[in-house]
Design an enzyme around this catalytic site. Structure first.
Site, PDB file in Angstrom:
ATOM      1  N   HIS A 113       0.838  -1.190   0.000  1.00  0.00           N
ATOM      2  CA  HIS A 113       0.000   0.000   0.000  1.00  0.00           C
ATOM      3  C   HIS A 113       0.879   1.248   0.000  1.00  0.00           C
ATOM      4  CE1 HIS A 113      -3.392  -2.477   2.179  1.00  0.00           C
ATOM      5  NE2 HIS A 113      -3.067  -2.962   1.003  1.00  0.00           N
ATOM      6  N   HIS A 160      -7.064   0.634  -3.272  1.00  0.00           N
ATOM      7  CA  HIS A 160      -6.375  -0.389  -2.486  1.00  0.00           C
ATOM      8  C   HIS A 160      -4.862  -0.180  -2.431  1.00  0.00           C
ATOM      9  CE1 HIS A 160      -6.620  -4.896  -1.260  1.00  0.00           C
ATOM     10  NE2 HIS A 160      -5.518  -4.357  -0.775  1.00  0.00           N
ATOM     11  N   TYR A 171      18.440  -5.529 -20.606  1.00  0.00           N
ATOM     12  CA  TYR A 171      19.093  -4.536 -19.748  1.00  0.00           C
ATOM     13  C   TYR A 171      19.734  -5.194 -18.517  1.00  0.00           C
ATOM     14  CZ  TYR A 171      19.678  -0.532 -16.626  1.00  0.00           C
ATOM     15  OH  TYR A 171      20.181   0.408 -15.762  1.00  0.00           O
TER      16      TYR A 171
END
Length: 216
Positions: free
Chosen positions: A99, A160, A213
């Protein structure tokens, strides 16, 4: 390396990743969770245990049928989402959900991260989409997230947070951290009129370059 040693190493690394997310501000309190593929099974973080109190033995083993060994802690409420991703994505070995502040701000506003910087391509696509909202821990949320990822490494989750699916935990953590950085940059550009977007052709070139990469 033996199976038992591999599982022990995965359990220890899960604890390290959860603590790293806490230390880097990607999570707070008991929010967020991680999982890894463990043979035919899945290891996922337990429900409601702060990162500072996690131990390797608390990681919850979940079998393909959703069952756990007797005496195991209650798994994260989002275990169905983790299992759904691992079931659908053979290229994925680990899932990180957090979060982080700016990613969550955008998720709550329903704003995908557009092609405003080449590092958006760490998501595995030209943008970072937003999965539709569903109640946390529900099968509906698991399905929405799996469908939104659709071969990508990362997505936002409406109202969320963010979700990352990658080959291993280290890769997943690095992507989650970069998605939060890109979310913060995008959020900043919105305060001064919005970003100047890169062309689709350029983003496609960047995606191709990202395949080779760094150190292989």
């Amino acid at each position: 390396m033996g199976v038992a040693k591999q599982e022990a190493d995965l359990r220890a690394r899960m604890v390290e990743v959860m603590r790293a997310m806490d230390a880097r501000g990607l999570n707070r309190g008991t929010s967020g969770n991680v999982s890894v593929r463990c043979g035919e099974d899945m290891l996922v973080t337990p429900s409601g245990v702060p990162a500072t109190r996690l131990t390797p033995d608390q990681m919850v083993l979940i079998h393909p049928d959703g069952a756990s060994p007797q005496g195991a802690l209650k798994p994260s409420s989002e275990w169905r989402m983790h299992q759904g991703i691992l079931d659908r994505r053979p290229d994925v070995g680990a899932v990180v959900h957090c979060h982080s502040r700016h990613a969550t701000i955008l998720a709550c506003a329903g704003r995908p991260i557009p092609a405003m910087h080449y590092m958006v391509a760490v998501s595995g696509g030209n943008s970072v989409p937003v999965a539709p909202y569903a109640t946390f821990g529900s099968t509906e949320l698991a399905q929405a997230v799996v469908e939104t990822l659709d071969g990508r490494y990362a997505a936002l989750m409406a109202n969320h947070g963010q979700i990352v699916a990658a080959p291993n935990l280290d890769f997943a953590l690095a992507i989650a951290e970069e998605i939060e950085e890109q979310a913060a940059v995008y959020w900043g550009t919105l305060a001064i009129g919005g970003p100047s977007l890169l062309a689709e052709e350029e983003m496609n070139r960047i995606l191709l370059r990202f395949r080779s990469y760094g150190q292989r």
